[in-house]
Design a protein around this motif. Sequence first.
Motif, PDB file in Angstrom:
ATOM      1  N   GLU A 128       0.838  -1.182   0.000  1.00 32.84           N
ATOM      2  CA  GLU A 128       0.000   0.000   0.000  1.00 32.84           C
ATOM      3  C   GLU A 128       0.881   1.243   0.000  1.00 32.84           C
ATOM      4  O   GLU A 128       1.978   1.249   0.567  1.00 32.84           O
ATOM      5  CB  GLU A 128      -0.915   0.020   1.226  1.00 32.84           C
ATOM      6  CG  GLU A 128      -1.934  -1.114   1.229  1.00 32.84           C
ATOM      7  CD  GLU A 128      -2.873  -1.031   2.417  1.00 32.84           C
ATOM      8  OE1 GLU A 128      -2.638  -0.135   3.275  1.00 32.84           O
ATOM      9  OE2 GLU A 128      -3.800  -1.838   2.494  1.00 32.84           O
ATOM     10  N   VAL A 129       0.375   2.290  -0.655  1.00 31.84           N
ATOM     11  CA  VAL A 129       1.125   3.533  -0.741  1.00 31.84           C
ATOM     12  C   VAL A 129       0.257   4.644  -0.185  1.00 31.84           C
ATOM     13  O   VAL A 129      -0.971   4.659  -0.355  1.00 31.84           O
ATOM     14  CB  VAL A 129       1.531   3.832  -2.204  1.00 31.84           C
ATOM     15  CG1 VAL A 129       0.322   3.915  -3.119  1.00 31.84           C
ATOM     16  CG2 VAL A 129       2.343   5.111  -2.281  1.00 31.84           C
ATOM     17  N   GLY A 136      -0.770  21.773   1.010  1.00 30.11           N
ATOM     18  CA  GLY A 136      -1.820  22.754   0.783  1.00 30.11           C
ATOM     19  C   GLY A 136      -3.037  22.504   1.644  1.00 30.11           C
ATOM     20  O   GLY A 136      -4.154  22.820   1.264  1.00 30.11           O
ATOM     21  N   GLY A 137      -2.837  21.910   2.820  1.00 28.77           N
ATOM     22  CA  GLY A 137      -3.940  21.676   3.722  1.00 28.77           C
ATOM     23  C   GLY A 137      -4.783  20.476   3.377  1.00 28.77           C
ATOM     24  O   GLY A 137      -5.821  20.259   3.977  1.00 28.77           O
ATOM     25  N   GLU A 138      -4.350  19.680   2.413  1.00 24.31           N
ATOM     26  CA  GLU A 138      -5.145  18.528   1.991  1.00 24.31           C
ATOM     27  C   GLU A 138      -4.342  17.257   2.199  1.00 24.31           C
ATOM     28  O   GLU A 138      -3.135  17.208   1.949  1.00 24.31           O
ATOM     29  CB  GLU A 138      -5.526  18.654   0.515  1.00 24.31           C
ATOM     30  CG  GLU A 138      -6.449  17.556   0.036  1.00 24.31           C
ATOM     31  CD  GLU A 138      -6.865  17.758  -1.413  1.00 24.31           C
ATOM     32  OE1 GLU A 138      -7.522  16.878  -1.975  1.00 24.31           O
ATOM     33  OE2 GLU A 138      -6.507  18.808  -1.982  1.00 24.31           O
ATOM     34  N   ASP A 139      -5.001  16.228   2.678  1.00 24.01           N
ATOM     35  CA  ASP A 139      -4.354  14.937   2.912  1.00 24.01           C
ATOM     36  C   ASP A 139      -4.538  14.071   1.671  1.00 24.01           C
ATOM     37  O   ASP A 139      -5.650  13.686   1.327  1.00 24.01           O
ATOM     38  CB  ASP A 139      -4.963  14.246   4.140  1.00 24.01           C
ATOM     39  CG  ASP A 139      -4.185  12.994   4.508  1.00 24.01           C
ATOM     40  OD1 ASP A 139      -3.093  12.804   3.951  1.00 24.01           O
ATOM     41  OD2 ASP A 139      -4.676  12.206   5.326  1.00 24.01           O
ATOM     42  N   PHE A 140      -3.440  13.766   1.007  1.00 27.04           N
ATOM     43  CA  PHE A 140      -3.491  12.973  -0.219  1.00 27.04           C
ATOM     44  C   PHE A 140      -3.344  11.492   0.118  1.00 27.04           C
ATOM     45  O   PHE A 140      -2.450  11.096   0.865  1.00 27.04           O
ATOM     46  CB  PHE A 140      -2.381  13.403  -1.177  1.00 27.04           C
ATOM     47  CG  PHE A 140      -2.613  14.762  -1.771  1.00 27.04           C
ATOM     48  CD1 PHE A 140      -3.323  14.906  -2.932  1.00 27.04           C
ATOM     49  CD2 PHE A 140      -2.128  15.895  -1.131  1.00 27.04           C
ATOM     50  CE1 PHE A 140      -3.543  16.156  -3.481  1.00 27.04           C
ATOM     51  CE2 PHE A 140      -2.341  17.142  -1.669  1.00 27.04           C
ATOM     52  CZ  PHE A 140      -3.044  17.282  -2.842  1.00 27.04           C
ATOM     53  N   SER A 141      -4.201  10.686  -0.443  1.00 34.07           N
ATOM     54  CA  SER A 141      -4.204   9.258  -0.174  1.00 34.07           C
ATOM     55  C   SER A 141      -3.845   8.501  -1.445  1.00 34.07           C
ATOM     56  O   SER A 141      -4.121   8.952  -2.554  1.00 34.07           O
ATOM     57  CB  SER A 141      -5.579   8.814   0.336  1.00 34.07           C
ATOM     58  OG  SER A 141      -5.636   7.410   0.449  1.00 34.07           O
ATOM     59  N   GLY A 142      -3.259   7.331  -1.261  1.00 34.47           N
ATOM     60  CA  GLY A 142      -2.897   6.503  -2.398  1.00 34.47           C
ATOM     61  C   GLY A 142      -3.827   5.327  -2.572  1.00 34.47           C
ATOM     62  O   GLY A 142      -3.422   4.299  -3.151  1.00 34.47           O
ATOM     63  N   SER A 146      -1.540   0.988  -7.410  1.00 31.71           N
ATOM     64  CA  SER A 146      -0.767  -0.249  -7.289  1.00 31.71           C
ATOM     65  C   SER A 146       0.716   0.076  -7.207  1.00 31.71           C
ATOM     66  O   SER A 146       1.194   1.026  -7.836  1.00 31.71           O
ATOM     67  CB  SER A 146      -1.036  -1.169  -8.483  1.00 31.71           C
ATOM     68  OG  SER A 146      -0.714  -0.516  -9.693  1.00 31.71           O
ATOM     69  N   VAL A 147       1.406  -0.713  -6.426  1.00 30.67           N
ATOM     70  CA  VAL A 147       2.853  -0.571  -6.281  1.00 30.67           C
ATOM     71  C   VAL A 147       3.509  -1.691  -7.087  1.00 30.67           C
ATOM     72  O   VAL A 147       3.337  -2.875  -6.781  1.00 30.67           O
ATOM     73  CB  VAL A 147       3.285  -0.633  -4.801  1.00 30.67           C
ATOM     74  CG1 VAL A 147       4.801  -0.500  -4.694  1.00 30.67           C
ATOM     75  CG2 VAL A 147       2.594   0.455  -3.995  1.00 30.67           C
ATOM     76  N   LEU A 148       4.245  -1.316  -8.118  1.00 32.82           N
ATOM     77  CA  LEU A 148       4.836  -2.288  -9.036  1.00 32.82           C
ATOM     78  C   LEU A 148       6.351  -2.204  -8.979  1.00 32.82           C
ATOM     79  O   LEU A 148       6.933  -1.098  -9.022  1.00 32.82           O
ATOM     80  CB  LEU A 148       4.376  -2.033 -10.476  1.00 32.82           C
ATOM     81  CG  LEU A 148       2.865  -2.027 -10.735  1.00 32.82           C
ATOM     82  CD1 LEU A 148       2.599  -1.734 -12.207  1.00 32.82           C
ATOM     83  CD2 LEU A 148       2.250  -3.361 -10.332  1.00 32.82           C
ATOM     84  N   ARG A 203       5.038   6.880   1.364  1.00 28.64           N
ATOM     85  CA  ARG A 203       5.230   5.739   2.256  1.00 28.64           C
ATOM     86  C   ARG A 203       4.662   4.497   1.570  1.00 28.64           C
ATOM     87  O   ARG A 203       3.485   4.436   1.223  1.00 28.64           O
ATOM     88  CB  ARG A 203       4.529   5.978   3.588  1.00 28.64           C
ATOM     89  CG  ARG A 203       4.772   4.875   4.620  1.00 28.64           C
ATOM     90  CD  ARG A 203       4.042   5.188   5.919  1.00 28.64           C
ATOM     91  NE  ARG A 203       4.239   4.153   6.921  1.00 28.64           N
ATOM     92  CZ  ARG A 203       5.259   4.107   7.781  1.00 28.64           C
ATOM     93  NH1 ARG A 203       6.164   5.094   7.767  1.00 28.64           N
ATOM     94  NH2 ARG A 203       5.374   3.123   8.665  1.00 28.64           N
ATOM     95  N   ILE A 204       5.526   3.523   1.360  1.00 26.22           N
ATOM     96  CA  ILE A 204       5.133   2.261   0.746  1.00 26.22           C
ATOM     97  C   ILE A 204       5.411   1.164   1.761  1.00 26.22           C
ATOM     98  O   ILE A 204       6.569   0.915   2.124  1.00 26.22           O
ATOM     99  CB  ILE A 204       5.903   1.994  -0.567  1.00 26.22           C
ATOM    100  CG1 ILE A 204       5.701   3.135  -1.566  1.00 26.22           C
ATOM    101  CG2 ILE A 204       5.475   0.675  -1.187  1.00 26.22           C
ATOM    102  CD1 ILE A 204       6.499   2.981  -2.836  1.00 26.22           C
ATOM    103  N   GLY A 205       4.330   0.523   2.196  1.00 25.24           N
ATOM    104  CA  GLY A 205       4.490  -0.464   3.259  1.00 25.24           C
ATOM    105  C   GLY A 205       4.943   0.216   4.532  1.00 25.24           C
ATOM    106  O   GLY A 205       4.294   1.132   5.041  1.00 25.24           O
ATOM    107  N   ARG A 206       6.103  -0.171   5.026  1.00 25.72           N
ATOM    108  CA  ARG A 206       6.647   0.419   6.235  1.00 25.72           C
ATOM    109  C   ARG A 206       7.839   1.327   5.962  1.00 25.72           C
ATOM    110  O   ARG A 206       8.462   1.814   6.909  1.00 25.72           O
ATOM    111  CB  ARG A 206       7.071  -0.688   7.206  1.00 25.72           C
ATOM    112  CG  ARG A 206       5.924  -1.573   7.673  1.00 25.72           C
ATOM    113  CD  ARG A 206       6.426  -2.626   8.640  1.00 25.72           C
ATOM    114  NE  ARG A 206       5.324  -3.478   9.116  1.00 25.72           N
ATOM    115  CZ  ARG A 206       5.491  -4.479   9.985  1.00 25.72           C
ATOM    116  NH1 ARG A 206       6.714  -4.746  10.458  1.00 25.72           N
ATOM    117  NH2 ARG A 206       4.451  -5.201  10.357  1.00 25.72           N
ATOM    118  N   ALA A 207       8.180   1.531   4.690  1.00 30.12           N
ATOM    119  CA  ALA A 207       9.371   2.318   4.349  1.00 30.12           C
ATOM    120  C   ALA A 207       8.979   3.576   3.588  1.00 30.12           C
ATOM    121  O   ALA A 207       7.947   3.620   2.902  1.00 30.12           O
ATOM    122  CB  ALA A 207      10.346   1.487   3.523  1.00 30.12           C
TER     123      ALA A 207
END
Length: 421
Positions: A128-129, A136-142, A146-148, A203-207
Amino acid sequence: MTTPAAPPRTTTRRPRRRIDGPVRPVRLAPRDLLSLGLLGLRTRRLRAALSALGISIGVATMVVVTGIPASSQRALMDEISALGSDMLRVQPFQGEGAQARLPEESVDMVRRIGPVTGVSAVANTHAEVQRSDLVGGEDFSGAGLSVLAARRDLLDVVGGKVLSGRYFDAADERFPTAVLGHKAAHRLGIGEIPATGPAPEVRIGRAWFTVIGVLHSVPLSSDLDNAVLTGWPAARRLLRFEGNPTVLYVKAREEHLEDVRRVLPATVFPEQPGQVQVSRPSDALAAKRATRNTFSSLFLGLAGIALLVGGVGVANTMVISVLERRRDIGLRRALGATRGHIRVQFLTESVALSLLGALAGILLGVLAAVGYAAHQHWPVVIPPLPLAGGCLSAVLIGMAAGVYPSLRAARLPPTEALASA
């Protein structure tokens, strides 16, 4: 004393030389033949230029009507190739209960197929990413991205380009770095990668991975637009990725694309070839082949018409050129020139005139074709066959058109040739 009379004078006549056999005519050296053949071109420059003009127009027409369609065809073929007419997509069978996985060495196995020109792979890490830092005050979600894991040669195979930043090199793919697809970058709120200063991170996984590049949209593989790409070694080390490819991208020579498609399942997964899906060649390939066949027929038709027009012009100009010089033929015969000299003189002049006209026509045709292709922003393509065919046909037709009238004039007695002028 008487003086003795002088002895009578006797006149000694030299014996006449007897000629046994026919008199051998004087043979002209090649240099003299060339000089004599070019004499008419030097002394009658305007007539020679007008005669060569017909040849030039015919050859130039042949070059133009083949060069311009060839440039147009190349531009069209490049556009069709950009649609992936030479690419196949290989992946495990997607269905209920399907558990097949492509082996790690599948890329190297496919690369051994002769007609294959390029192969690369991506693999779904199922990680997960997210980007939790506020922009800019907005929380961007992934969510939904997909993480390839991607190989370094991926962009070369799928025709991808970097919009900002850079793609993986030998060093980057070993460290926690990421390259974003076009839509993935928009979803994560990442635009242009700064040349200096801190780069954005995801952030991808724990890294945490440093974003080093953003890609343009990839028409041949739209799933890459919604992907976050990581280096293959880094994914194995940090994301617990086992190394099995999910999708193979294979490029092959178009004339062997169907053959490559047939052998790919057994090559990639010899144990269970039925568990491998290979995409069908795109409709662009069929359109490309149909277009190539249509253009080839068009080339042959246009070249034949232009050659016929040029041949008629060459024959007309050369016949008139020879008939106008019958007085010169009679004068040379009266001065001792043989029929062979007359034939060789006019044959040399015909060949020289035709060759000069053909070279001028090639130059004019090439300039016209290059200028039109540049104006249309097409790649410049000048088929070599019309160039060689234009010279050869002009010379052969010039010889055929010049030899017959010269033979006929050479048979005339000198007095009749002078009187008919």
